[in-house]
Design an enzyme around this catalytic site. Structure first.
Site, short mmCIF file in Angstrom:
data_model
loop_
_atom_site.label_atom_id
_atom_site.label_comp_id
_atom_site.label_asym_id
_atom_site.label_seq_id
_atom_site.Cartn_x
_atom_site.Cartn_y
_atom_site.Cartn_z
N HIS A 211 -2.83 6.76 3.13
CA HIS A 211 -3.33 5.48 2.61
C HIS A 211 -4.67 5.19 3.28
CE1 HIS A 211 -3.98 1.45 1.56
NE2 HIS A 211 -3.57 0.93 2.71
N CYS B 284 0.82 -1.23 0.00
CA CYS B 284 0.00 0.00 0.00
C CYS B 284 0.84 1.27 0.00
CB CYS B 284 -0.93 0.00 1.19
SG CYS B 284 -1.91 -1.49 1.30
N ASN C 244 -10.23 -0.32 0.78
CA ASN C 244 -8.76 -0.28 0.74
C ASN C 244 -8.28 -0.75 -0.63
OD1 ASN C 244 -6.03 -0.77 0.94
ND2 ASN C 244 -6.12 -1.69 2.97
N1 ACO Z 1 -18.11 -8.53 11.16
C1 ACO Z 1 -18.45 -8.80 12.43
N2 ACO Z 1 -17.58 -9.21 13.35
C2 ACO Z 1 -16.30 -9.38 12.95
C3 ACO Z 1 -15.87 -9.13 11.65
C4 ACO Z 1 -16.84 -8.71 10.74
N3 ACO Z 1 -16.53 -8.44 9.43
N4 ACO Z 1 -14.55 -9.36 11.56
C5 ACO Z 1 -14.15 -9.75 12.79
N5 ACO Z 1 -15.21 -9.75 13.63
C6 ACO Z 1 -15.23 -10.11 15.05
C7 ACO Z 1 -14.06 -10.93 15.48
O1 ACO Z 1 -14.28 -12.30 15.23
C8 ACO Z 1 -13.99 -10.61 16.96
O2 ACO Z 1 -14.96 -11.39 17.63
P1 ACO Z 1 -14.69 -11.98 19.11
O3 ACO Z 1 -14.47 -10.78 19.98
O4 ACO Z 1 -15.91 -12.75 19.39
O5 ACO Z 1 -13.46 -12.82 18.97
C9 ACO Z 1 -14.44 -9.15 17.04
O6 ACO Z 1 -15.14 -8.90 15.81
C10 ACO Z 1 -13.30 -8.17 17.15
O7 ACO Z 1 -12.32 -8.51 16.17
P2 ACO Z 1 -11.01 -7.65 15.99
O8 ACO Z 1 -10.13 -8.33 14.98
O9 ACO Z 1 -10.44 -7.33 17.33
O10 ACO Z 1 -11.62 -6.30 15.35
P3 ACO Z 1 -10.88 -4.96 15.08
O11 ACO Z 1 -11.50 -3.86 15.85
O12 ACO Z 1 -9.39 -5.11 15.20
O13 ACO Z 1 -11.23 -4.70 13.56
C11 ACO Z 1 -10.16 -4.86 11.44
C12 ACO Z 1 -10.79 -5.64 12.58
C13 ACO Z 1 -11.20 -3.96 10.82
C14 ACO Z 1 -9.65 -5.86 10.41
C15 ACO Z 1 -8.99 -4.00 12.00
O14 ACO Z 1 -8.16 -4.80 12.83
C16 ACO Z 1 -8.16 -3.37 10.92
O15 ACO Z 1 -8.61 -2.58 10.13
N6 ACO Z 1 -6.84 -3.67 10.89
C17 ACO Z 1 -5.96 -3.12 9.92
C18 ACO Z 1 -6.05 -3.91 8.66
C19 ACO Z 1 -5.42 -3.19 7.50
O16 ACO Z 1 -5.39 -1.99 7.46
N7 ACO Z 1 -4.93 -3.99 6.55
C20 ACO Z 1 -4.43 -3.47 5.35
C21 ACO Z 1 -3.05 -2.94 5.52
S1 ACO Z 1 -2.53 -2.19 4.07
C22 ACO Z 1 -2.03 -3.41 2.92
O17 ACO Z 1 -0.90 -3.73 2.82
C23 ACO Z 1 -3.06 -4.04 2.05
#
Ligand code: ACO
Length: 314
Positions: free
Chosen positions: A238, A114, A268
Site C-alpha cells: 500500500h 487501504c 495515497n
Molecule cells: N508541512 C510542513 N510541516 C508540517 C506539515 C506539512 N505538510 N505537516 C506537519 N508539519 C509539522 C508539524 O506541525 C510538526 O511541527 P512541530 O514539530 O513544530 O510541532 C512537524 O512538522 C513534525 O510533524 P510530525 O507529525 O511529527 O511529522 P511526521 O514525520 O510524522 O510526518 C506524516 C507526518 C507525513 C503525516 C506521517 O506521520 C505519516 O505519513 N503518517 C502516516 C499517515 C498515513 O499513512 N495515513 C494513511 C493510512 S492509510 C488509510 O487508511 C488512508
C-alpha cells in the site's frame, strides 16, 4: 485453514485509471503552510491526481482489465468494489459501476480502508472456491472529496484513482498461496471520517502501527504459503508513505529495491494503491509468469491484509 483449500483461481489482467488533474507539492504550498521539500522528504510524494467520481474511475479501470483479459464481460459473476469513498451511502457504488460496464452479475462494496483491494482479492478467491467462474475486483477512491484542504497534516497525502483485476477459476491449484486479514478497532480514533465531515488523522500513531501491521500481515501470509521473505520476487505495498514501506521492508528483511512504488506520482489512493503499484510493475516488465508477489495493505480500522500470489496473468 490451509492455502490449498482456498486456491483454484488466478489473476488474469489488470487495469487502472487516474484523474487528469495533477496537484503538485508546489500547488499545495500555495494552499497551506508547507513546502515541496518537506512533503517529499516525509512522504516520498511529488504529485497526486484528483477529480472525478469513484464510480467513473472504477468503471474506467474495470473496462481496461476486462479488455486486457480478452473475456466476454457476460462471464463475470461478481463485481467487488473496494472503496472507502463511495459516491452515495445507498446504493453501493459497485451497482453503479456494474451498470456502467454493462455487466449482469452480483455487485457489492467492500470497505476495509487501504487494505480493501487485498481483502477483495482474497474474497474473490473464496467466491470462486464456492463456484463462481470470474470475479472483477476493483479498488477505487475519490479521497479528495473527504480531504480537508486547509489541514497540512492530511491534505499532502490523499488522492484519487482506481485499479482493477479480473480473477478467474483455474483447473490447477491457482495463484494464491497464503493470505491474512486483520483489524484492530481499538485504533479507530487514529484515522476516521464522519458522515459529511473530513478525514481526521493522527499521523504518528498511524505510522507506528502501520509498520507493525504490515510486517505482521506479511509474515502470516508467508507462513501460510510456506515461503520465506527471500522467496518473494516483488512486494506490492500500500502506497501511504515511502518511509513506512522502507521500515516494513527492513523488518521483513526484504530489500527496498524489491518493492513497486508509485506514490511519488499518485499520493495515497487507499484501496486503489495496491493495483496501481501492481500494474506499474507489470507494465515495466518487472512481473513475469511464475514470479512470487507479496501484496500487502494497511489502513484505517486499523485493518491490514496480505496475499502471496504467483503471477499467472497476461
Ligand atoms: N508541512 C510542513 N510541516 C508540517 C506539515 C506539512 N505538510 N505537516 C506537519 N508539519 C509539522 C508539524 O506541525 C510538526 O511541527 P512541530 O514539530 O513544530 O510541532 C512537524 O512538522 C513534525 O510533524 P510530525 O507529525 O511529527 O511529522 P511526521 O514525520 O510524522 O510526518 C506524516 C507526518 C507525513 C503525516 C506521517 O506521520 C505519516 O505519513 N503518517 C502516516 C499517515 C498515513 O499513512 N495515513 C494513511 C493510512 S492509510 C488509510 O487508511 C488512508
Amino acid at each position: 485453514m490451509t492455502a490449498h483449500s482456498v486456491s483454484g483461481a488466478r489473476m488474469m489482467a489488470l487495469g487502472t485509471a487516474l484523474p487528469d488533474k495533477v496537484l503538485t507539492n508546489h500547488d499545495l504550498a500555495k494552499m497551506v503552510d508547507t513546502t515541496h521539500e518537506w512533503i517529499l522528504e516525509r512522504t516520498g510524494i511529488h504529485e497526486r491526481r484528483i477529480g472525478g467520481t469513484t464510480a467513473g474511475l472504477a468503471a474506467e479501470a474495470g473496462r481496461v482489465a476486462i479488455e486486457r483479459s480478452d473475456i466476454d464481460p457476460a462471464t463475470i459473476d461478481l463485481l467487488i468494489l473496494a472503496t472507502t469513498s463511495p459516491d452515495r451511502r445507498v446504493p453501493a457504488t459497485a451497482s453503479t459501476v456494474q451498470e456502467m460496464l454493462g455487466l449482469s452479475c452480483g455487485a457489492m462494496d467492500l470497505n476495509a480502508a487501504c487494505s480493501g483491494f487485498v481483502y477483495g482479492l482474497i474474497a474473490a478467491h473464496g467466491f470462486i472456491n464456492l463456484g463462481h467462474h470470474r470475479v472483477l475486483v476493483i479498488g477505487a477512491e475519490t479521497l479528495s472529496r473527504m480531504t480537508d484542504w486547509t489541514d497540512r497534516g492530511t491534505c499532502i497525502l490523499f488522492a484519487d484513482g482506481a485499479g482493477a483485476a479480473v480473477i478467474e477459476k483455474t483447473e490447477g491449484p491457482g495463484d494464491l498461496h497464503g493470505w491474512h486479514v486483520d483489524s484492530n478497532g481499538a485504533l479507530e480514533s487514529a484515522l476516521y471520517c464522519d458522515f459529511d465531515a473530513k478525514i481526521e488523522m493522527s499521523g504518528q500513531a498511524i505510522f507506528k502501527n502501520a509498520v507493525l501491521a504490515m510486517e505482521h500481515a506479511a509474515r502470516q501470509s508467508l507462513e501460510m504459503a510456506e515461503m520465506s521473505a527471500a522467496d518473494i520476487d516483488i512486494v506490492i505495498p500500500h502506497q501511504a508513505n515511502v518511509r513506512i514501506v522502507e521500515a516494513s521492508c527492513k523488518r521483513l528483511g526484504i530489500p527496498y529495491e524489491k518493492t513497486s512504488m508509485v506514490i511519488h506520482r499518485t499520493g495515497n489512493t487507499s484501496s486503489a494503491s495496491v493495483p496501481l503499484a501492481l500494474e506499474d510493475a507489470w507494465s515495466r516488465g518487472r512481473v513475469k509468469k511464475g514470479d512470487r508477489l507479496l501484496l500487502v495493505g494497511f489502513g484505517a480500522g486499523m485493518t491490514s491484509a496480505a496475499a502471496v500470489i504467483t503471477w499467472d496473468g497476461k
